[in-house]
Design a protein around this motif. Structure first.
Motif, short mmCIF file in Angstrom:
data_model
loop_
_atom_site.label_atom_id
_atom_site.label_comp_id
_atom_site.label_asym_id
_atom_site.label_seq_id
_atom_site.Cartn_x
_atom_site.Cartn_y
_atom_site.Cartn_z
N VAL A 1 1.05 -1.33 0.20
CA VAL A 1 0.07 -0.06 -0.06
C VAL A 1 0.63 1.41 0.04
CG1 VAL A 1 -1.63 1.38 1.57
CG2 VAL A 1 -1.86 -1.26 0.94
N LEU A 2 2.06 1.16 0.57
CA LEU A 2 2.74 2.18 0.86
C LEU A 2 3.39 2.67 -0.64
CD1 LEU A 2 4.57 2.11 4.33
CD2 LEU A 2 2.55 3.97 3.48
N ARG B 1 2.35 1.86 -3.27
CA ARG B 1 1.03 2.13 -4.25
C ARG B 1 0.89 3.69 -4.23
NH1 ARG B 1 -3.66 -1.13 -6.54
NH2 ARG B 1 -4.71 0.57 -7.58
N LEU B 2 1.03 4.25 -2.92
CA LEU B 2 0.86 5.39 -2.55
C LEU B 2 2.08 6.41 -3.30
CD1 LEU B 2 -0.32 5.59 0.98
CD2 LEU B 2 -1.72 6.04 -1.25
N VAL B 3 3.52 5.80 -3.23
CA VAL B 3 4.49 6.51 -3.79
C VAL B 3 4.23 6.87 -5.15
CG1 VAL B 3 6.71 6.24 -4.12
CG2 VAL B 3 5.92 5.75 -1.83
N ARG C 1 -3.15 7.16 -11.26
CA ARG C 1 -3.90 5.82 -10.83
C ARG C 1 -3.35 4.61 -11.36
NH1 ARG C 1 -7.94 2.66 -12.48
NH2 ARG C 1 -10.22 2.73 -11.36
N THR D 1 -1.31 -5.70 -5.67
CA THR D 1 -0.60 -4.72 -4.80
C THR D 1 -0.05 -5.48 -3.63
OG1 THR D 1 -1.99 -3.02 -5.38
CG2 THR D 1 -0.69 -2.77 -3.43
N ALA E 1 7.24 0.20 -4.98
CA ALA E 1 6.81 1.26 -5.80
C ALA E 1 7.47 0.99 -7.15
CB ALA E 1 7.55 2.51 -5.43
#
Length: 87
Positions: free
Chosen positions: A18-19, A21-23, A27, A35, A74
């Motif tokens: 999740v981290l 993916r946030l980086v 979209r 993920t 990432a």
């Protein structure tokens, strides 16, 4: 690997995925299961790389290991997103 180690690897992999993916900006066109899988692999590979450099076991929080894991997640999320977008 014991069952507690496997469960903790999965939980850490979810967080790392999740981290990661946030980086990645924009979209992503991959699902949450991808993920999580990328996060689990990134957590395991990041730990192995950190152990190779001798920074995997320090007092307190292992910030270098965590940064390696998030960076690998990432890269993995970005690569998988590009692969899925081409299909």
């Amino acid at each position: 690997m014991e069952i507690s180690g496997l469960v903790s690897a999965i939980v850490i992999g979810i967080v790392i995925g999740v981290l990661g993916r946030l980086v990645v900006p924009g979209r992503q066109h991959i699902g949450i299961l991808w993920t999580i899988l990328v996060g689990i692999v990134a957590a395991l590979v990041g730990t192995a790389i950190a152990a190779g450099f001798g920074v995997a076991d320090t007092k307190g929080v292992d910030w270098i290991e965590l940064a390696l894991q998030i960076a690998l997640a990432a890269v993995g999320v970005g690569a998988l997103d590009r692969f899925k977008a081409r299909r």
